[in-house]
Design an enzyme around this catalytic site. Structure first.
Site, mmCIF file in Angstrom:
data_model
loop_
_atom_site.group_PDB
_atom_site.id
_atom_site.type_symbol
_atom_site.label_atom_id
_atom_site.label_comp_id
_atom_site.label_asym_id
_atom_site.label_seq_id
_atom_site.Cartn_x
_atom_site.Cartn_y
_atom_site.Cartn_z
ATOM 1 C CB THR A 191 -0.916 0.005 1.245
ATOM 2 O OG1 THR A 191 -1.713 -1.169 1.211
ATOM 3 C CG2 THR A 191 -1.811 1.225 1.275
ATOM 4 C CB ALA A 245 13.376 -4.832 -3.046
ATOM 5 N NE ARG A 264 2.195 -11.343 -3.063
ATOM 6 C CZ ARG A 264 2.173 -11.033 -1.752
ATOM 7 N NH1 ARG A 264 1.743 -9.851 -1.365
ATOM 8 N NH2 ARG A 264 2.562 -11.894 -0.829
ATOM 9 C CB VAL A 266 3.912 9.531 14.051
ATOM 10 C CG1 VAL A 266 2.846 9.997 15.040
ATOM 11 C CG2 VAL A 266 4.984 8.746 14.776
ATOM 12 C CB ILE A 308 -0.500 14.751 10.357
ATOM 13 C CG1 ILE A 308 -1.968 14.375 10.152
ATOM 14 C CG2 ILE A 308 -0.376 16.046 11.127
ATOM 15 C CD1 ILE A 308 -2.721 14.148 11.457
ATOM 16 C CD GLU A 366 -0.071 -1.232 11.008
ATOM 17 O OE1 GLU A 366 1.078 -1.675 10.931
ATOM 18 O OE2 GLU A 366 -0.415 -0.171 10.454
ATOM 19 C CG ASP A 377 -0.528 1.500 14.394
ATOM 20 O OD1 ASP A 377 0.481 1.273 13.710
ATOM 21 O OD2 ASP A 377 -1.232 2.520 14.257
ATOM 22 C CE LYS A 433 0.580 4.962 13.500
ATOM 23 N NZ LYS A 433 -0.794 4.747 13.030
HETATM 24 N N1 HSE Z 1 -2.810 0.925 10.527
HETATM 25 C C1 HSE Z 1 -2.391 2.266 10.684
HETATM 26 C C2 HSE Z 1 -3.609 3.124 11.015
HETATM 27 C C3 HSE Z 1 -1.734 2.752 9.416
HETATM 28 O O1 HSE Z 1 -4.732 2.658 10.799
HETATM 29 O O2 HSE Z 1 -3.451 4.225 11.510
HETATM 30 C C4 HSE Z 1 -1.069 4.082 9.532
HETATM 31 O O3 HSE Z 1 -0.003 4.059 10.432
#
Ligand code: HSE
Length: 432
Positions: free
Chosen positions: A13, A43, A46, A130, A134, A188, A199, A203
């Protein structure tokens, strides 16, 4: 001037978004950077059907990029911990600058990586780690450099905010919204990182390090996810004039700093309460500037690519500077060893919900326990029992109290024979 050559590792992504924005805006980026920025190698495990890599060398081995003598900047977008760490250290060993969007990597291995980069005289940049698009790292490290930061708080997981918003506004089911977040490329690889707050904790760890100048200490961050937020809590919170948001919060106290990620009631009039969907927002409070709010898309291909490429442009602009003149990775030349407070020592106001047997004297028993602990009640709602139910929901807001004291009060309330089940507790912050 000689073009700068970039190698992109990972074409998922964010990698795909970075490839496309760098290609699409090549001219504008060259005008800003002062030289052409060329993607020399990619690299990927796929191919990405959204990227036309026909004019670019493609390898299946990310280490080819780290060792490629042509490459000036390695862009790490493979995610995860171990291979990413090995890749970044290998790139540093080969004298490459690194740009990464990998918050897990920086939060957990950042201290080691920055030390290796410093020794090698190269830079590791991580704006995209983070709050997606932003530019909050740049804001904290540079724009707010004159301030003593007092606190920061943010919605820093787009997937979680998207799920909470869709559940509240459209009554959609948790699993259904999570699936959509995955399809949109927000979540994620392991979505428990989003919904359990890991997550956001990665951050928050990064933000607090650059806000106060402390080493990265992910293991000391208190983390609670959104999976246990019940629809009724969202509704009662609104009745009380609050919204429930999943926040990362960090504050400086006389005896240390707290680091915590948890669902939080915030007043609905606060601007951050209105930040919905995949948007992220970070509030900071500095002694000179006061409160600031940065808001924008926190996840997704091109918003995140926007930050990755901003780092590339920044790096290119600083190529001819000696390493000591570049901005320090964690914003400060010297780090401090402020204590990270365990959650039991942190004070907060609380929202409590419990199921109480519907008979006289119950509220008095609860109020006695709270008053014996020195906890003041700010607001109280008692609902009618539902048809054929023997208990009625009791909801209260308390004033600020230390978590340890609240834990003791909750245990005592749960032990009452007139209370059924567990007490639901959500922390409340005014953020002003
Ligand atoms: N999985 C994370 C989110 C992606 O939803 O914020 C961005 O860091």
């Amino acid at each position: 001037m000689k073009p700068v050559k970039v190698g992109i590792c990972g074409l998922g992504t964010v990698g795909g978004g970075t490839f496309n924005v760098l290609s699409r805006n090549a001219q504008e980026i060259a005008r800003r950077a002062g030289r052409e920025v060329i993607i020399t190698q990619v690299a990927c495990r796929r191919d990405n059907p959204n990227c036309d890599t026909s004019g670019t060398a493609v390898t299946r081995d990310v280490f080819d990029v780290a060792r490629n003598p042509e490459v000036d900047i390695v862009v790490e977008l493979i995610g995860g911990y171990e291979v990413a760490k090995e890749l970044v250290l290998e790139a540093i060993k080969h004298g490459k600058h690194v740009v990464t969007a990998n918050k897990a990597l920086i939060a957990v291995h950042g201290n080691e990586i920055f030390a290796a980069a410093k020794a090698a005289g190269v830079t590791v940049s991580f704006e995209a780690a983070v709050a997606g698009g932003i530019p909050i790292i740049k804001t904290l490290r540079e724009g707010l450099a004159s301030n003593r930061i007092q606190w920061l708080a943010g919605i820093i997981n787009g997937t979680g905010n998207f799920i909470l918003t869709e559940m509240r506004d459209k009554g959609r089911a948790f699993e259904d919204v999570l699936k959509e977040a995955q399809a949109l490329g927000y979540a994620e690889a392991d979505p428990t990182f989003d919904v359990e707050g890991i997550d956001a904790a990665h951050k928050l760890t990064i933000l607090s390090s650059i806000a106060y100048g402390i080493p990265l200490q992910f293991d000391k961050c208190f983390t609670e996810g959104i999976t246990k937020i019940a629809r009724e809590d969202v509704e009662y919170a609104e009745e009380l004039g609050y919204r429930i948001k999943h926040l990362g919060i960090s504050r400086r106290y006389a005896n240390g700093i707290d680091l915590r990620v948890h669902p939080t009631l915030i007043p609905e009039r606060n601007m951050i309460a209105k930040v919905d969907g995949v948007l992220n927002a970070v509030m900071t409070c500095g002694d000179a500037v006061g409160t600031t709010l940065s808001c924008g898309r926190g996840a997704g291909a091109e918003p995140t690519a926007s930050s990755v490429i901003a780092d590339i442009v920044d790096l290119v602009r600083s190529f001819d500077m000696p390493a000591h003149a570049r901005v320090q990775a964690l914003a400060f030349s010297e780090l401090s060893d402020y204590r990270i407070l365990p959650i039991e020592e942190v004070s907060s106001a609380y929202y409590l919900r419990m199921a109480a047997v519907d008979k006289a004297g119950v509220l008095a028993k609860i109020a006695t326990i709270l008053s014996e602990k020195g906890i003041s009640i700010e607001a109280l709602i008692q609902k009618e029992p539902a048809a054929d139910a023997t208990t009625a929901p009791v909801i209260m807001l308390t004033q600020q109290v230390q978590e340890k004291t609240m834990n003791e009060a909750i245990s005592a309330i749960e032990a009452l024979d007139v209370i059924q089940g567990k007490v639901t507790r959500i922390r409340v912050e005014q953020l002003n």
